[in-house]
Design a protein around this motif. Structure first.
Motif, PDB file in Angstrom:
ATOM      1  N   ALA A  14       4.960 -38.716  31.246  1.00 37.51           N
ATOM      2  CA  ALA A  14       5.549 -37.397  30.933  1.00 37.51           C
ATOM      3  C   ALA A  14       4.650 -36.476  30.113  1.00 37.51           C
ATOM      4  O   ALA A  14       5.063 -35.370  29.753  1.00 37.51           O
ATOM      5  CB  ALA A  14       6.920 -37.542  30.251  1.00 37.51           C
ATOM      6  N   ASP A  15       3.412 -36.898  29.841  1.00 40.60           N
ATOM      7  CA  ASP A  15       2.532 -36.060  29.014  1.00 40.60           C
ATOM      8  C   ASP A  15       2.238 -34.709  29.673  1.00 40.60           C
ATOM      9  O   ASP A  15       2.315 -33.658  29.025  1.00 40.60           O
ATOM     10  CB  ASP A  15       1.197 -36.778  28.758  1.00 40.60           C
ATOM     11  CG  ASP A  15       1.375 -38.068  27.981  1.00 40.60           C
ATOM     12  OD1 ASP A  15       2.519 -38.383  27.601  1.00 40.60           O
ATOM     13  OD2 ASP A  15       0.374 -38.776  27.759  1.00 40.60           O
ATOM     14  N   VAL A  53       6.372 -44.219  26.504  1.00 46.26           N
ATOM     15  CA  VAL A  53       6.495 -42.770  26.286  1.00 46.26           C
ATOM     16  C   VAL A  53       6.008 -42.524  24.864  1.00 46.26           C
ATOM     17  O   VAL A  53       6.473 -43.183  23.934  1.00 46.26           O
ATOM     18  CB  VAL A  53       7.956 -42.280  26.425  1.00 46.26           C
ATOM     19  CG1 VAL A  53       8.018 -40.762  26.328  1.00 46.26           C
ATOM     20  CG2 VAL A  53       8.582 -42.761  27.728  1.00 46.26           C
ATOM     21  N   VAL A 108       6.192 -36.951  22.717  1.00 46.63           N
ATOM     22  CA  VAL A 108       6.740 -36.593  24.033  1.00 46.63           C
ATOM     23  C   VAL A 108       8.224 -36.956  24.091  1.00 46.63           C
ATOM     24  O   VAL A 108       9.059 -36.154  24.525  1.00 46.63           O
ATOM     25  CB  VAL A 108       5.955 -37.306  25.167  1.00 46.63           C
ATOM     26  CG1 VAL A 108       6.648 -37.131  26.511  1.00 46.63           C
ATOM     27  CG2 VAL A 108       4.518 -36.786  25.219  1.00 46.63           C
ATOM     28  N   ALA A 109       8.541 -38.163  23.601  1.00 45.13           N
ATOM     29  CA  ALA A 109       9.939 -38.603  23.599  1.00 45.13           C
ATOM     30  C   ALA A 109      10.795 -37.678  22.742  1.00 45.13           C
ATOM     31  O   ALA A 109      11.906 -37.293  23.140  1.00 45.13           O
ATOM     32  CB  ALA A 109      10.029 -40.042  23.083  1.00 45.13           C
ATOM     33  N   VAL A 115       9.540 -36.265  34.455  1.00 45.98           N
ATOM     34  CA  VAL A 115       8.539 -35.272  34.060  1.00 45.98           C
ATOM     35  C   VAL A 115       7.172 -35.675  34.644  1.00 45.98           C
ATOM     36  O   VAL A 115       6.789 -36.841  34.624  1.00 45.98           O
ATOM     37  CB  VAL A 115       8.489 -35.143  32.522  1.00 45.98           C
ATOM     38  CG1 VAL A 115       7.387 -34.180  32.097  1.00 45.98           C
ATOM     39  CG2 VAL A 115       9.844 -34.664  31.993  1.00 45.98           C
ATOM     40  N   GLY A 125       7.789 -36.946  38.505  1.00 50.38           N
ATOM     41  CA  GLY A 125       7.608 -38.025  37.549  1.00 50.38           C
ATOM     42  C   GLY A 125       7.719 -39.422  38.134  1.00 50.38           C
ATOM     43  O   GLY A 125       7.736 -39.625  39.351  1.00 50.38           O
ATOM     44  N   PRO A 147      12.273 -38.049  30.397  1.00 49.82           N
ATOM     45  CA  PRO A 147      10.823 -38.193  30.659  1.00 49.82           C
ATOM     46  C   PRO A 147      10.514 -38.874  31.993  1.00 49.82           C
ATOM     47  O   PRO A 147       9.431 -38.682  32.540  1.00 49.82           O
ATOM     48  CB  PRO A 147      10.326 -39.067  29.498  1.00 49.82           C
ATOM     49  CG  PRO A 147      11.395 -39.029  28.466  1.00 49.82           C
ATOM     50  CD  PRO A 147      12.679 -38.701  29.154  1.00 49.82           C
ATOM     51  N   MET A 196       5.286 -32.180  29.903  1.00 47.42           N
ATOM     52  CA  MET A 196       5.692 -31.696  28.575  1.00 47.42           C
ATOM     53  C   MET A 196       4.628 -30.760  28.000  1.00 47.42           C
ATOM     54  O   MET A 196       4.963 -29.775  27.333  1.00 47.42           O
ATOM     55  CB  MET A 196       5.942 -32.870  27.629  1.00 47.42           C
ATOM     56  CG  MET A 196       7.162 -33.726  27.996  1.00 47.42           C
ATOM     57  SD  MET A 196       8.731 -32.815  28.160  1.00 47.42           S
ATOM     58  CE  MET A 196       8.964 -32.262  26.480  1.00 47.42           C
ATOM     59  N   ALA A 244      11.203 -34.294  24.488  1.00 45.97           N
ATOM     60  CA  ALA A 244      12.101 -34.446  25.638  1.00 45.97           C
ATOM     61  C   ALA A 244      13.544 -34.551  25.178  1.00 45.97           C
ATOM     62  O   ALA A 244      14.444 -33.952  25.780  1.00 45.97           O
ATOM     63  CB  ALA A 244      11.708 -35.676  26.456  1.00 45.97           C
ATOM     64  N   ASN A 294       3.323 -36.387  35.665  1.00 52.24           N
ATOM     65  CA  ASN A 294       2.082 -36.914  35.108  1.00 52.24           C
ATOM     66  C   ASN A 294       0.949 -36.443  36.003  1.00 52.24           C
ATOM     67  O   ASN A 294       1.151 -36.191  37.182  1.00 52.24           O
ATOM     68  CB  ASN A 294       2.112 -38.439  35.125  1.00 52.24           C
ATOM     69  CG  ASN A 294       3.404 -38.968  34.530  1.00 52.24           C
ATOM     70  OD1 ASN A 294       3.553 -39.045  33.317  1.00 52.24           O
ATOM     71  ND2 ASN A 294       4.368 -39.315  35.389  1.00 52.24           N
TER      72      ASN A 294
END
Lengths: 362, 362
Positions: free
Chosen positions: B199-200, B275, B279-280, B293, B250, B290, B203, B283, B295
């Protein structure tokens, strides 16, 4: 050729100035991108050779061929984005154009088209029926050109962007062992062939936009050029010097790019360049030179004098190429330039256009 | 696993309804394209499988892999358009994304990236400096991924279209003889690995758009996945079942696509999915899962249980993959579905999203 066709002293001085300017790599000095940078003329050249190629720093890209050549697996790779407006026009649509345009870049690189990828950028709100019709056009053109679509991608952007749809096709082809094509192979004395009448596509697009109060039944010439390339490879084999499809910027731009890349001069006999009567008439009324109008199914080829007649006969036997013609020859001087021999026995420089005659024709 | 993690009778009935619906090929019934069709969820699936693939009629396209495979010359081909907004974001920009995204589709197809093409659609008025910076980003990423840009194309469209620039990259890769990857190779009992924290990228894009009053130092994970794919091919060889990069939609979407394609079920342990804390936290504040989301530098891989520990160790030794983890396993039932084992020992369906969580993230 009458004596009057030799350049005068003043003309010779002008030619030398142009020639000197041309030897320098173009620099990109603009602060912003303009429509002219996409039109295939001098501005495009400065963007590509003055910014994109130097920054990307790839030697293969710097060869500026129609396709990138990977000698190791013997492949040619080429990519094109299609942003034509309107999407549909007499004789074709963006879907056919996207297949044939990419197939043709492979064909003139001497590579048998093998597979295509298709990447779509769709505008939010696009009609599903319009999209479906274009996918059918892609499938039909791919079937006719005997290539398979092997991978794809779809993105959607907000309403107001992407003008319904943009299509990016990339093609991979297998280098044909019969040929060893390169602009560097072009020699003084070579004959210049064109595979048919010019300017059909661009004029068809102009008519389809309805910006002119002119009615003419002009159809785009979009088609696969592999059969024409195949016939030339079969006829002339390793003697075939080079081929190029005369798309954006027309025949004049294709010849100028090759004259520059090969360091020779080209002399084109205006009267021998096939232009259909309705295209010629429309171009004259609009004050447009057909030499600069885009084609989507025409190539130029360079062959030694000894092979020219047989190559032309082979080309004329290909369906859709019955109007193929020998239109001129390669000379030593003025290096890097294209001269047009007019009907009256005079000569003039047929240079790259600086501006933007017709944006978004492909 | 506690008894409470087994589906109840009611849950089983719901699962059977979903499973039956899933077995049917999706139909495309919308009249117009919406942003959701580009978001990688259920709407994208219906567009691709319900309209594009049937109309194009290509068997290789119907395999819906990350790349098209040409068994004869042993090549993989893949294409992607990039329309990310904004062009630059923490950790990367459209130029890097365009190179790495295409390189990664080859890598997870088990093909060593060989060459790329680059096709640009530029907006009239685009700053030359912005374009130059992106070409430098392309060159840098291509150098890091050891691929050459071998062909290109440039189009310019009118102001207001193309949001500065769109980039289409197409990649050709050589199939690596160590692997024989396919979704069809996935078997019950296989372990699911992920190459790092998820998820980096998505986000980072959300933060860069500045639409939320949130400050977090989140960087995109855009990078070449070939080193990770190479390590897995070296460790597990022909036992490596399948890899996929978890981009648009994601991790959840990547797993759902594979579960459907392979006709197996996947059970993911939520607590084992890496995660990063920032990021967590972001989110959670934004109410975003996540798992959905995007990557741009993470893959999932499927290996038999016996090879899982060695494959994970090999993956963790790759720079940038120290957070790689085993996140779950493949089961027989419910076929075509992904279940999430939550921290409380319960299970829930982790389905494809119907809507559009985040448009234009790549």
């Amino acid at each position: 050729m009458s004596a009057s066709s030799e350049p005068t002293g003043r003309e010779q001085r002008i030619l030398r100035i142009i020639e000197t300017a041309r030897a320098k790599p173009p620099r990109f000095k603009d602060e912003r991108i303009t429509m002219a940078h996409g039109a295939g003329g001098r501005a495009s050249q400065s963007l590509i050779e003055g910014l994109l190629v130097p920054e990307l720093g790839s030697p293969r890209l710097a060869e500026l061929g129609d396709a990138g050549i990977l000698p190791e697996p013997g492949l040619a790779l080429t990519s094109d984005s299609f942003v034509v407006r309107p999407l549909r026009f007499p004789g074709g649509s963006i879907g056919e154009l996207a297949v044939n345009g990419t197939v043709n870049d492979l064909a003139v690189s001497g590579a048998r088209p093998l597979a295509l990828t298709l990447s779509l950028v769709l505008e939010e709100g696009l009609s599903a029926e319009v999209l479906r019709a274009e996918m059918q056009a892609v499938a039909r053109a791919a079937g006719q050109a005997d290539v398979e679509i092997v991978a794809g991608d779809t993105k959607v952007v907000e309403r107001g962007q992407a003008d319904q749809m943009y299509v990016c096709t990339t093609g991979v082809g297998v280098l044909d062992p019969r040929g060893a094509l390169s602009p560097a192979a072009i020699r003084p004395g070579d004959r210049i062939l064109v595979s048919g009448s010019i300017a059909d596509h661009g004029m068809a697009i102009m008519m389809a936009r309805g910006e002119f109060e002119l009615e003419a039944e002009i159809e785009s010439d979009t088609r696969s050029l592999w059969p024409a390339a195949d016939a030339l490879l079969e006829s002339a084999g390793a003697a075939l010097r080079c081929m190029r499809d005369a798309t954006r910027g027309g025949l004049a731009s294709a010849l100028n790019e090759l004259a520059r890349a090969s360091g020779v001069a080209m002399l084109v006999r205006e009267a021998d360049v096939p232009v259909r009567p309705d295209v010629a008439a429309a171009a004259e009324i609009l004050g447009i030179d057909p030499m600069y109008v885009a084609n989507e199914g025409k190539l130029v080829a360079f062959v030694p004098e000894a092979e020219a007649a047989a190559a032309l006969a082979a080309l004329r036997a290909v369906p859709g190429c019955s109007e193929a013609a020998e239109i001129g020859r390669v000379e030593e001087q003025p290096a890097g330039m294209v001269l047009l021999e007019t009907g009256f026995g005079g000569r003039r420089v047929m240079d790259l256009l600086a501006g933007d005659p017709l944006p978004r024709i492909c």
